[in-house]
Design a protein around this motif. Structure first.
Motif, mmCIF file in Angstrom:
data_model
loop_
_atom_site.group_PDB
_atom_site.id
_atom_site.type_symbol
_atom_site.label_atom_id
_atom_site.label_comp_id
_atom_site.label_asym_id
_atom_site.label_seq_id
_atom_site.Cartn_x
_atom_site.Cartn_y
_atom_site.Cartn_z
ATOM 1 N N LEU A 123 0.850 -1.136 0.122
ATOM 2 C CA LEU A 123 0.062 -0.095 -0.012
ATOM 3 C C LEU A 123 0.821 1.261 -0.004
ATOM 4 N N TRP A 124 1.785 1.369 0.791
ATOM 5 C CA TRP A 124 2.778 2.613 1.026
ATOM 6 C C TRP A 124 3.558 2.731 -0.350
ATOM 7 N N ALA A 125 4.137 1.489 -1.086
ATOM 8 C CA ALA A 125 4.616 1.614 -2.241
ATOM 9 C C ALA A 125 3.599 2.214 -3.569
ATOM 10 N N VAL A 126 2.311 2.086 -3.400
ATOM 11 C CA VAL A 126 1.384 2.664 -4.343
ATOM 12 C C VAL A 126 0.926 4.065 -4.026
ATOM 13 N N GLU A 127 0.449 4.011 -2.771
ATOM 14 C CA GLU A 127 0.075 5.318 -2.432
ATOM 15 C C GLU A 127 1.260 6.459 -2.064
ATOM 16 N N GLY A 128 2.146 6.026 -1.579
ATOM 17 C CA GLY A 128 3.481 6.861 -1.322
ATOM 18 C C GLY A 128 3.173 7.280 0.179
ATOM 19 N N GLY A 129 4.085 8.147 0.717
ATOM 20 C CA GLY A 129 3.923 8.695 2.064
ATOM 21 C C GLY A 129 5.537 8.827 2.414
ATOM 22 N N ASP A 130 5.804 9.311 3.431
ATOM 23 C CA ASP A 130 7.261 9.490 3.808
ATOM 24 C C ASP A 130 7.943 8.275 4.100
ATOM 25 N N CYS A 131 7.370 7.137 4.940
ATOM 26 C CA CYS A 131 8.132 6.246 5.528
ATOM 27 C C CYS A 131 7.356 4.967 5.584
ATOM 28 N N PRO A 132 7.920 4.076 4.969
ATOM 29 C CA PRO A 132 6.993 2.583 5.193
ATOM 30 C C PRO A 132 6.770 2.386 6.440
ATOM 31 N N LYS A 133 7.553 2.524 7.226
ATOM 32 C CA LYS A 133 7.544 2.066 8.757
ATOM 33 C C LYS A 133 6.637 2.599 9.444
ATOM 34 N N GLU A 134 6.292 3.948 9.005
ATOM 35 C CA GLU A 134 5.116 4.583 10.102
ATOM 36 C C GLU A 134 3.914 3.836 9.567
#
Length: 194
Positions: free
Chosen positions: A168-179
């Motif tokens: 989900l993070w890889a698709v939607e983006g965001g600062d940090c996958p760990k968060e």
């Protein structure tokens, strides 16, 4: 007399994992791994023989690496749920960009299409679930999770959450996958907390 090895196989495999993240297995060459490890390509040929053998060695060490991560966080953190967060964060540390995630998904394609790779992927997945269930059991014993919590079922949910959050993070983006991973794990565990 043979010359002593100045770079361990573990260091080479760590370099190979970084190179997989950058290039994916299809774009990986022994020369790119050698450059990442600070070695001559001939050294990799001598030790592993081929790109496939190097990638298989990387896959083979997956379960042991996962176990080592969980062992390390258990020594660092007394609270089982804190240790679980730390373990998952550590396991996700090789993914900092969507492009790195794509590289690792390329490795997953090998896991899914090649029986030899699949065996190692299954061993790693099993090790992660077993280690997670052990920490969840400790959390139940410490009364951080409710008595009667099905830790095996919850461990499977943790594993699905881990993989899904990274995608989900890889698709939607965001600062940090760990968060995102931390937030999603907390959401999963919330109904089971005391």
């Amino acid at each position: 007399m043979a010359r002593p090895r100045t770079t361990s196989d573990e260091a080479i495999l760590a370099a190979a994992a970084r190179a997989v993240g950058r290039r994916g297995p299809a774009g990986l060459t022994l020369a790119s791994v050698a450059e990442e490890a600070g070695l001559a390509p001939a050294t990799l040929v001598q030790r592993f023989g081929s790109k496939r053998n190097l990638l298989l060695a990387l896959a083979r060490q997956g379960a042991a690496h996962t176990g080592a991560v969980f062992d390390h966080v258990r020594r660092q953190h007394d609270a089982p749920l804190v240790a679980l967060h730390a373990a998952l964060s550590d396991l996700a540390s090789g993914v900092q960009t969507p492009e790195e995630m794509a590289g690792h998904l390329g490795f997953l394609q090998l896991d899914l299409t090649d029986p030899e790779f699949r065996t190692h992927a299954a061993a790693q997945a099993h090790r992660m679930r077993t280690e997670t269930a052990a920490l969840l059991s400790d959390a139940v014993a410490d009364r951080d999770l409710a008595a009667g919590t099905d830790v095996d079922d919850l461990a499977r949910g943790v594993q699905i959450t881990y993989n899904g959050a990274l995608l989900l993070w890889a698709v939607e983006g965001g600062d940090c996958p760990k968060e995102l991973l931390r937030d999603e794990l907390d959401r999963l565990l919330r109904p089971h907390r005391t």
